[in-house]
Design a protein around this motif. Structure first.
Motif, PDB file in Angstrom:
ATOM      1  N   GLU A 151       0.813  -1.214   0.000  1.00 37.96           N
ATOM      2  CA  GLU A 151       0.000   0.000   0.000  1.00 37.96           C
ATOM      3  C   GLU A 151       0.850   1.269   0.000  1.00 37.96           C
ATOM      4  O   GLU A 151       0.594   2.209  -0.762  1.00 37.96           O
ATOM      5  CB  GLU A 151      -0.932  -0.012   1.217  1.00 37.96           C
ATOM      6  N   GLU A 152       1.882   1.311   0.853  1.00 39.31           N
ATOM      7  CA  GLU A 152       2.684   2.537   0.984  1.00 39.31           C
ATOM      8  C   GLU A 152       3.409   2.879  -0.313  1.00 39.31           C
ATOM      9  O   GLU A 152       3.419   4.041  -0.730  1.00 39.31           O
ATOM     10  CB  GLU A 152       3.707   2.388   2.117  1.00 39.31           C
ATOM     11  N   THR A 153       4.030   1.889  -0.949  1.00 36.63           N
ATOM     12  CA  THR A 153       4.793   2.153  -2.168  1.00 36.63           C
ATOM     13  C   THR A 153       3.904   2.733  -3.252  1.00 36.63           C
ATOM     14  O   THR A 153       4.237   3.755  -3.870  1.00 36.63           O
ATOM     15  CB  THR A 153       5.466   0.863  -2.659  1.00 36.63           C
ATOM     16  N   GLY A 154       2.763   2.092  -3.506  1.00 42.08           N
ATOM     17  CA  GLY A 154       1.872   2.570  -4.553  1.00 42.08           C
ATOM     18  C   GLY A 154       1.275   3.935  -4.253  1.00 42.08           C
ATOM     19  O   GLY A 154       1.263   4.830  -5.101  1.00 42.08           O
ATOM     20  N   ARG A 155       0.786   4.100  -3.015  1.00 40.37           N
ATOM     21  CA  ARG A 155       0.126   5.361  -2.669  1.00 40.37           C
ATOM     22  C   ARG A 155       1.094   6.534  -2.675  1.00 40.37           C
ATOM     23  O   ARG A 155       0.814   7.586  -3.262  1.00 40.37           O
ATOM     24  CB  ARG A 155      -0.522   5.233  -1.283  1.00 40.37           C
ATOM     25  N   MET A 156       2.245   6.368  -2.050  1.00 41.95           N
ATOM     26  CA  MET A 156       3.174   7.484  -1.898  1.00 41.95           C
ATOM     27  C   MET A 156       3.849   7.847  -3.218  1.00 41.95           C
ATOM     28  O   MET A 156       4.002   9.032  -3.537  1.00 41.95           O
ATOM     29  CB  MET A 156       4.208   7.147  -0.822  1.00 41.95           C
ATOM     30  N   LEU A 157       4.241   6.853  -3.985  1.00 46.33           N
ATOM     31  CA  LEU A 157       4.891   7.155  -5.262  1.00 46.33           C
ATOM     32  C   LEU A 157       3.923   7.812  -6.239  1.00 46.33           C
ATOM     33  O   LEU A 157       4.273   8.787  -6.922  1.00 46.33           O
ATOM     34  CB  LEU A 157       5.479   5.883  -5.876  1.00 46.33           C
ATOM     35  N   ASN A 158       2.710   7.302  -6.331  1.00 46.16           N
ATOM     36  CA  ASN A 158       1.735   7.921  -7.228  1.00 46.16           C
ATOM     37  C   ASN A 158       1.379   9.334  -6.773  1.00 46.16           C
ATOM     38  O   ASN A 158       1.165  10.232  -7.609  1.00 46.16           O
ATOM     39  CB  ASN A 158       0.480   7.052  -7.320  1.00 46.16           C
ATOM     40  N   ASP A 159       1.339   9.551  -5.466  1.00 46.98           N
ATOM     41  CA  ASP A 159       1.093  10.888  -4.946  1.00 46.98           C
ATOM     42  C   ASP A 159       2.226  11.828  -5.341  1.00 46.98           C
ATOM     43  O   ASP A 159       1.989  12.971  -5.771  1.00 46.98           O
ATOM     44  CB  ASP A 159       0.955  10.832  -3.424  1.00 46.98           C
ATOM     45  N   ALA A 160       3.457  11.346  -5.217  1.00 49.00           N
ATOM     46  CA  ALA A 160       4.617  12.166  -5.587  1.00 49.00           C
ATOM     47  C   ALA A 160       4.598  12.529  -7.064  1.00 49.00           C
ATOM     48  O   ALA A 160       4.862  13.677  -7.447  1.00 49.00           O
ATOM     49  CB  ALA A 160       5.905  11.411  -5.245  1.00 49.00           C
ATOM     50  N   ILE A 161       4.264  11.553  -7.905  1.00 55.68           N
ATOM     51  CA  ILE A 161       4.255  11.788  -9.347  1.00 55.68           C
ATOM     52  C   ILE A 161       3.145  12.760  -9.741  1.00 55.68           C
ATOM     53  O   ILE A 161       3.359  13.689 -10.539  1.00 55.68           O
ATOM     54  CB  ILE A 161       4.103  10.452 -10.102  1.00 55.68           C
ATOM     55  N   THR A 162       1.970  12.569  -9.172  1.00 57.22           N
ATOM     56  CA  THR A 162       0.842  13.454  -9.499  1.00 57.22           C
ATOM     57  C   THR A 162       1.122  14.882  -9.059  1.00 57.22           C
ATOM     58  O   THR A 162       0.872  15.842  -9.803  1.00 57.22           O
ATOM     59  CB  THR A 162      -0.445  12.940  -8.825  1.00 57.22           C
ATOM     60  N   ARG A 163       1.651  15.037  -7.859  1.00 53.36           N
ATOM     61  CA  ARG A 163       1.992  16.379  -7.375  1.00 53.36           C
ATOM     62  C   ARG A 163       3.050  17.023  -8.268  1.00 53.36           C
ATOM     63  O   ARG A 163       2.949  18.204  -8.625  1.00 53.36           O
ATOM     64  CB  ARG A 163       2.507  16.311  -5.937  1.00 53.36           C
ATOM     65  N   GLY A 164       4.080  16.265  -8.572  1.00 53.07           N
ATOM     66  CA  GLY A 164       5.167  16.810  -9.379  1.00 53.07           C
ATOM     67  C   GLY A 164       4.729  17.191 -10.776  1.00 53.07           C
ATOM     68  O   GLY A 164       5.165  18.210 -11.320  1.00 53.07           O
TER      69      GLY A 164
END
Length: 302
Positions: free
Chosen positions: A53-66
């Motif tokens: 859960e953490e890997t998918g949620r946090m990485l996708n959040d980082a990419i979307t924000r960026g």
């Protein structure tokens, strides 16, 4: 290998890094937990493979924000790790965080559907695609200035050899000869695409291609040690208190002066004009070049 690669980046020897989407996941998890692994055989039958859960949620959040900020994918994840430092106790081993901190291009080249974070409900194809496309253009800009430089393909059999070949032809299409480049493929086994698209085709116009076969954990540390020994430089200082241009390095090799410019094109230009050019003029006994104009600009920080 991350500690060795990070060290080479911080020394100014490696001036840009390109990776596929899988490397982002491992780099991110190293920064987050200090290790990265998953037993695919044990999890694939139950459907749990890739469902952290953490890997998918946090990485996708980082990419979307960026992507909303107009950043590339590598820059997006690097800034995310540096922004939330408390959650990433091992960030010093992250290539993405190091690149974002030093202003070094770290680009990510994604094939949609190949990475576990693409299965996560928060994955946004538009953000992933836009950020990865921007990174492709940034890598193309780096490769276009690679005359006399070295490109190492470390273990990628398909994506990075294909991406590199496109950046080479794009650079030449825009007028950059790239007639004196060195390419190296390092892998456990020789494969068609790396041998063709890294070693042979890019250097058939000029330069030299090499294929090194063996274990990465043995070959690359030995190569890094050999490069450091060959350079034989005594570092006087590394990093200057200004932005852009912080990761500038200066040293000596015997009576020779050695200047290490940052990999970011803007940082490289600024440090050359402010630090290198005056030194070269002084060595020639000149105060300035006749007919040159003085330009001033405001730095982001002193």
């Amino acid at each position: 290998l991350n500690p060795i690669l990070v060290d080479l980046v911080e020394r100014g020897i490696v001036t840009a890094v390109a990776m596929n989407g899988a490397v982002v996941i491992h780099d991110f998890e190293l920064a987050l937990m200090g290790h990265t692994s998953e037993d695919v055989d044990a999890e694939i039958d139950s459907g749990r493979f890739g469902m952290a859960e953490e890997t998918g949620r946090m990485l996708n959040d980082a990419i979307t924000r960026g992507a909303k900020e107009g950043w590339g994918l590598g820059e997006s994840v690097g800034h995310y790790i540096n922004r939330y430092q408390g959650q990433f106790p091992n960030r010093k081993f992250s290539l993405l965080a190091t690149g974002a901190r030093l202003g070094i291009p770290v680009t990510v080249h994604v094939a949609l559907g190949t990475d576990i974070i693409h299965m996560h409900p928060s994955a946004d194809g538009a953000s992933i695609g836009a950020a990865s496309l921007l990174d492709f253009r940034r890598l193309a800009a780096v490769v276009s200035q690679m005359e006399g430089g070295v490109y190492i393909n470390l273990g990628s059999n398909v994506i990075m050899p294909e991406v590199f070949l496109k950046t080479v032809t794009l650079g030449r299409n825009l007028g950059h000869a790239l007639a004196d480049i060195t390419t190296v493929n390092m892998d456990f086994l020789p494969h068609y695409r790396p041998l063709t698209n890294v070693v042979k085709r890019p250097t058939q116009k000029g330069g030299k291609g090499y294929s090194l076969v063996g274990h990465h954990e043995i070959m690359f540390p030995l190569l890094a040690a050999a490069v450091l020994e060959e350079l034989g430089c005594e570092q006087a200082f590394w990093k200057v208190n200004m932005r852009p241009g912080k990761p500038f390095v200066f040293g000596t090799r015997g009576r020779q002066l050695v200047f290490g410019l940052p990999g970011n094109p803007v940082s490289a230009t600024v440090t050359f004009l402010i630090l290198v050019r005056p030194a070269l003029l002084k060595l020639r006994g000149l105060a300035d070049v006749e007919g040159s104009e003085e330009h001033t600009s405001e730095l982001q920080s002193p």
